[in-house]
Each structure stands twice: as structure tokens, then as C-alpha cells.
Design a protein around this motif. Structure first.
Motif, PDB file in Angstrom:
ATOM      1  N   ARG A 186       0.826  -1.210   0.000  1.00 47.50           N
ATOM      2  CA  ARG A 186       0.000   0.000   0.000  1.00 47.50           C
ATOM      3  C   ARG A 186       0.863   1.264   0.000  1.00 47.50           C
ATOM      4  NH1 ARG A 186      -0.517  -0.857   5.844  1.00 47.50           N
ATOM      5  NH2 ARG A 186      -2.123  -2.421   5.587  1.00 47.50           N
ATOM      6  N   LEU A 187       2.037   1.195   0.641  1.00 48.43           N
ATOM      7  CA  LEU A 187       2.943   2.346   0.627  1.00 48.43           C
ATOM      8  C   LEU A 187       3.639   2.470  -0.719  1.00 48.43           C
ATOM      9  CD1 LEU A 187       5.167   3.760   3.349  1.00 48.43           C
ATOM     10  CD2 LEU A 187       6.272   3.125   1.205  1.00 48.43           C
ATOM     11  N   LEU A 188       4.014   1.332  -1.313  1.00 45.42           N
ATOM     12  CA  LEU A 188       4.688   1.368  -2.606  1.00 45.42           C
ATOM     13  C   LEU A 188       3.795   1.982  -3.687  1.00 45.42           C
ATOM     14  CD1 LEU A 188       6.382  -2.150  -2.572  1.00 45.42           C
ATOM     15  CD2 LEU A 188       7.431   0.062  -2.062  1.00 45.42           C
ATOM     16  N   LEU A 189       2.484   1.837  -3.540  1.00 43.59           N
ATOM     17  CA  LEU A 189       1.570   2.432  -4.519  1.00 43.59           C
ATOM     18  C   LEU A 189       1.615   3.956  -4.473  1.00 43.59           C
ATOM     19  CD1 LEU A 189      -1.529   0.086  -4.127  1.00 43.59           C
ATOM     20  CD2 LEU A 189       0.031   0.203  -6.078  1.00 43.59           C
ATOM     21  N   THR A 190       1.876   4.510  -3.307  1.00 45.56           N
ATOM     22  CA  THR A 190       1.908   5.971  -3.163  1.00 45.56           C
ATOM     23  C   THR A 190       3.322   6.531  -3.226  1.00 45.56           C
ATOM     24  OG1 THR A 190       1.978   5.787  -0.741  1.00 45.56           O
ATOM     25  CG2 THR A 190      -0.195   5.931  -1.778  1.00 45.56           C
ATOM     26  N   GLN A 191       4.335   5.675  -3.027  1.00 50.62           N
ATOM     27  CA  GLN A 191       5.731   6.119  -3.066  1.00 50.62           C
ATOM     28  C   GLN A 191       6.537   5.157  -3.945  1.00 50.62           C
ATOM     29  OE1 GLN A 191       7.448   7.030   0.793  1.00 50.62           O
ATOM     30  NE2 GLN A 191       5.447   7.536   1.646  1.00 50.62           N
TER      31      GLN A 191
END
Length: 238
Positions: A213-218
């Protein structure tokens, strides 16, 4: 007549207010009371013994306990549980923190766009969901996605039992909350290197990386995530 009743009520209120100012704040009986008399001790309550729940000794009994035990924190939350999936002694066990809203809707961990990225991460190390054991610290989602510190400590303790019973060859932790709960560190060890996760039955090699979920935004964090996953590949080489 009505005016007389109102006057009487006002007088009564004034009378009670006067006694309250004098320190009389409770009803007084007609008979005198010795307020200095020692209070007789009450009989001691019978000691109660809190039963100690024995930890499950097999993966099957652990999963049944996780799903049905009324003392688990998830019983306080609204929504169905998402049970761990996969067999024991899997090549890799993956642990995330808790289901996302999309996971709760689909009834499985790492669904929707985060799930597609997770599947790509697995393919990059030669695995798929059928080859892993997938679990989360919490099997349901609390209101607002926020958990109490006591619940997190409980979840971390039961996850150590879970890992011991699942007996994976390696362990992958996803997300900051999962890492802080299961692998507290003083920063001396590199996040890209294999470490040892201590559980109830010994230890297992572990690495930790960003949650999808973090990789999708960063997206810039994907390079570091790939370096972490490479350590899992290198560990299997002769």
C-alpha cells in the motif's frame, strides 16, 4: 393557590441550600450515630483463580483458537475475520499488519491494487500465493485502522506462536507496524539483510520491507524493496 405552592417550593430550595452550605449533604436519621466507631472489617472475598489458557500446539488448533476464542481483540470490532491461508512448512511465510478496507470487502488479504503489486513481488522471487503461508497480525480491521498498544502486544505474542507452528523456511514482514511489533531494533542491523526471528520454538530467517500500500503511493521505495527481496533469493542459492 398556585402562587403559594411556588413560594413553598422556593422556600424549600432555600432551606436545602442553607444546609448544604453548612456541610450537610446527606439525609440525617432521627437516632444519633457514632461516626467515630471503627468499621467492622468485611469478610474477605474468596480468592478467584483466573484460568491460564494453554497455547495451541498445532497449526490447526491455533487457527481454530484464533477464529473462535472470545478473548481475542477482534471480537470487539465489526466485520468478518480474514483467516490466514497456506500450508505449514511453506517456503515463505508473509506477515502483514491488518486487512485494508478492500481486503475486508473481498474477504482476503492483500486484495485490489495492493494485491496485484504483492503478487508481482512474489513472482520476482519465484513464488506465488499457493507456495506461501499468508497471515496478518490482526484478522479484522479495527475502527479507523487504529489499534491499542495492548492489543498490538497481544497480537505480536500470538504471532510468535503462529510462526512456530507454521514452521516456514523464511519469513517476510510487510509494513512499519508489523516490523515494529515483531522485530524491534536499535537500528544497528540493515533492513536489507537476513536476520533471525525468535519465536516460541526457535528462530527463522526474516527480512522486512515496505507494505504494497505504501509502494503504490511512493514508487521510489520500490528499488529498496527489490534489494530486500533479493536477499530472499540469495538465501536459497547453494
Amino acid at each position: 393557590m398556585r402562587g403559594l405552592l411556588q413560594d413553598d417550593a422556593a422556600n424549600a430550595d432555600a432551606y436545602l441550600a442553607w444546609w448544604q452550605l453548612a456541610g450537610v449533604d446527606s439525609a440525617i436519621g432521627e437516632s444519633p450515630v457514632n461516626w467515630l466507631r471503627p468499621v467492622a472489617p468485611r469478610p474477605a472475598a474468596a480468592a478467584t483463580t483466573v484460568p491460564v489458557t494453554e497455547k495451541p500446539r498445532t497449526l490447526e488448533s491455533f487457527l481454530a483458537w484464533l477464529a473462535n476464542d472470545p478473548a481475542q481483540p477482534e471480537r470487539r470490532w465489526v466485520g468478518e475475520q480474514i483467516a490466514p491461508t497456506g500450508r505449514a512448512q511453506a517456503e515463505l511465510m508473509v506477515v502483514t499488519d491488518l486487512p485494508d478496507p478492500a481486503d475486508m470487502s473481498e474477504g482476503r488479504l492483500l486484495a485490489d491494487r495492493a494485491g496485484l503489486l504483492f503478487d508481482a513481488m512474489l513472482r520476482a522471487i519465484g513464488l506465488d500465493r499457493d507456495a506461501i503461508h499468508l497471515a496478518s497480525l490482526f484478522t479484522a480491521r479495527p475502527p479507523g485502522g487504529m489499534v491499542e498498544a495492548s492489543d498490538l502486544a497481544h497480537a505480536a505474542d500470538r504471532m510468535r506462536t503462529h510462526v512456530a507452528l507454521a514452521q516456514p523456511r523464511r519469513l517476510l514482514l510487510l509494513g512499519d507496524r508489523t516490523i515494529r511489533a515483531l522485530m524491534p531494533t536499535d537500528g544497528a542491523s540493515s533492513g536489507n539483510s537476513l536476520r533471525q526471528f525468535n519465536h516460541d520454538g526457535g528462530n527463522v530467517p526474516v527480512v522486512a520491507t515496505f507494505h504494497p500500500r505504501l509502494l503504490l503511493t511512493q514508487p521510489a521505495a520500490k528499488a529498496e524493496c527489490w534489494r530486500t527481496l533479493q536477499s530472499l533469493i540469495e538465501e536459497t542459492r547453494p
